[in-house]
Design a protein around this motif. Structure first.
Motif, short mmCIF file in Angstrom:
data_model
loop_
_atom_site.label_atom_id
_atom_site.label_comp_id
_atom_site.label_asym_id
_atom_site.label_seq_id
_atom_site.Cartn_x
_atom_site.Cartn_y
_atom_site.Cartn_z
N THR A 124 36.65 39.04 37.75
CA THR A 124 36.87 40.25 38.54
C THR A 124 38.26 40.81 38.29
O THR A 124 38.45 42.04 38.13
CB THR A 124 36.70 39.94 40.05
N ILE A 125 39.25 39.93 38.24
CA ILE A 125 40.62 40.38 37.96
C ILE A 125 40.70 41.00 36.58
O ILE A 125 41.38 42.01 36.37
CB ILE A 125 41.59 39.19 38.09
N TRP A 126 40.00 40.42 35.60
CA TRP A 126 40.00 40.96 34.24
C TRP A 126 39.39 42.38 34.21
O TRP A 126 39.81 43.22 33.43
CB TRP A 126 39.23 40.02 33.31
N ARG A 127 38.39 42.62 35.08
CA ARG A 127 37.80 43.96 35.14
C ARG A 127 38.77 44.94 35.81
O ARG A 127 38.82 46.11 35.43
CB ARG A 127 36.47 43.93 35.91
N TRP A 128 39.51 44.48 36.79
CA TRP A 128 40.48 45.34 37.46
C TRP A 128 41.66 45.68 36.54
O TRP A 128 42.20 46.78 36.61
CB TRP A 128 41.01 44.65 38.73
N VAL A 129 42.05 44.70 35.73
CA VAL A 129 43.20 44.89 34.83
C VAL A 129 42.73 44.64 33.40
O VAL A 129 42.91 43.54 32.85
CB VAL A 129 44.35 43.92 35.19
N SER B 170 36.33 48.95 28.65
CA SER B 170 36.98 50.21 28.35
C SER B 170 37.88 50.00 27.15
O SER B 170 38.28 48.89 26.83
CB SER B 170 37.80 50.70 29.54
N ARG B 171 38.23 51.07 26.48
CA ARG B 171 39.07 50.97 25.28
C ARG B 171 40.46 50.44 25.64
O ARG B 171 41.20 49.95 24.79
CB ARG B 171 39.19 52.32 24.59
#
Length: 229
Positions: A54-59, A226-227
């Motif tokens: 989840t943190i990886w998706r946020w950042v 995302s890119r």
């Protein structure tokens, strides 16, 4: 990992010191033991449970700074040199015109293209990967990974090195129905959802006809990054 823990500890120390009055007001001592407890809790939450995803998706930049989240299904394309090996065998037997592999490459057969599917399960402790042939086209049945080792590359071009065992459908007595190989794939320079590389096998190595292929792993659309990641 050491750098991450050091940075996390520093942030917690600063946070505890800035909240000293509030913490002491509720009966907590803003000391070393509290700092260690908070760091351990955050470390367990982020790195032992799936919460890190989840943190990886946020950042998304964490996919570049630390290592990408590879969990999920991938479309895999192999471009194998086997058609050229087969053409060389036919030429040597006199069943086809002579071939000079050191000459004009445009005269050689095209590489054989095969489509597969990969599923990657990743945690901070290990990475597992399985590959199979969903459409049952071509000779490849399945490819079982035996060892998977992540590596960090410059500029966020991280990747995987792995050893696999592949099973093929073949009616040729001299061919190997099961063999092992190794592969090296790294993140594409321009597309964060693509990993490219090459594989080599010990297929028919006793006959001097080892196979190799270009590999392209493409993340399925539902899990694309995302890119920025």
């Amino acid at each position: 990992m050491v750098a991450i823990i050091a940075w996390l500890t520093l942030m917690v120390v600063l946070g505890v010191n800035s909240s000293r009055a509030l913490l002491e007001g509720i009966g907590l001592t803003a000391g070393l033991s509290l700092t260690v407890a908070i760091v351990q809790f955050i470390f367990m939450l982020v790195f032992i449970t799936p919460a890190w995803r989840t943190i990886w998706r946020w950042v998304p930049k964490l996919n570049e700074w630390i290592y990408p989240d590879l969990n999920g299904d991938w479309d895999v394309e192999l471009k194998s040199n086997f058609p050229r090996i087969d053409a060389l065998l036919k030429s040597a037997k006199g069943d086809a015109p002579p071939l000079d592999f050191r000459g004009n490459e445009s005269l050689l057969p095209e590489f054989g293209t095969y489509k597969m599917r990969a599923r990657i399960r990743q945690s901070w402790a290990e990475i597992e990967m399985e590959l199979w042939n969903p459409a049952a086209t071509g000779p490849i049945n399945e490819s079982k990974t035996l060892i998977v080792e992540p590596f960090r590359g410059k500029g966020g071009r991280h990747g995987l090195a792995y050893v696999f065992e592949q099973a093929n459908e073949t009616d040729v007595v001299s061919d190997d129905s099961k063999f092992r190989g190794a592969a090296w794939i790294e993140r594409d320079r321009d597309d964060v959802n693509v990993f490219c590389g090459r594989m080599w096998t010990d297929r028919m190595w006793r006959l001097g006809m080892n196979t190799a292929a270009d590999l392209r792993f493409t993340r399925q659309p539902s899990k694309r990054l995302s890119r920025r990641g």
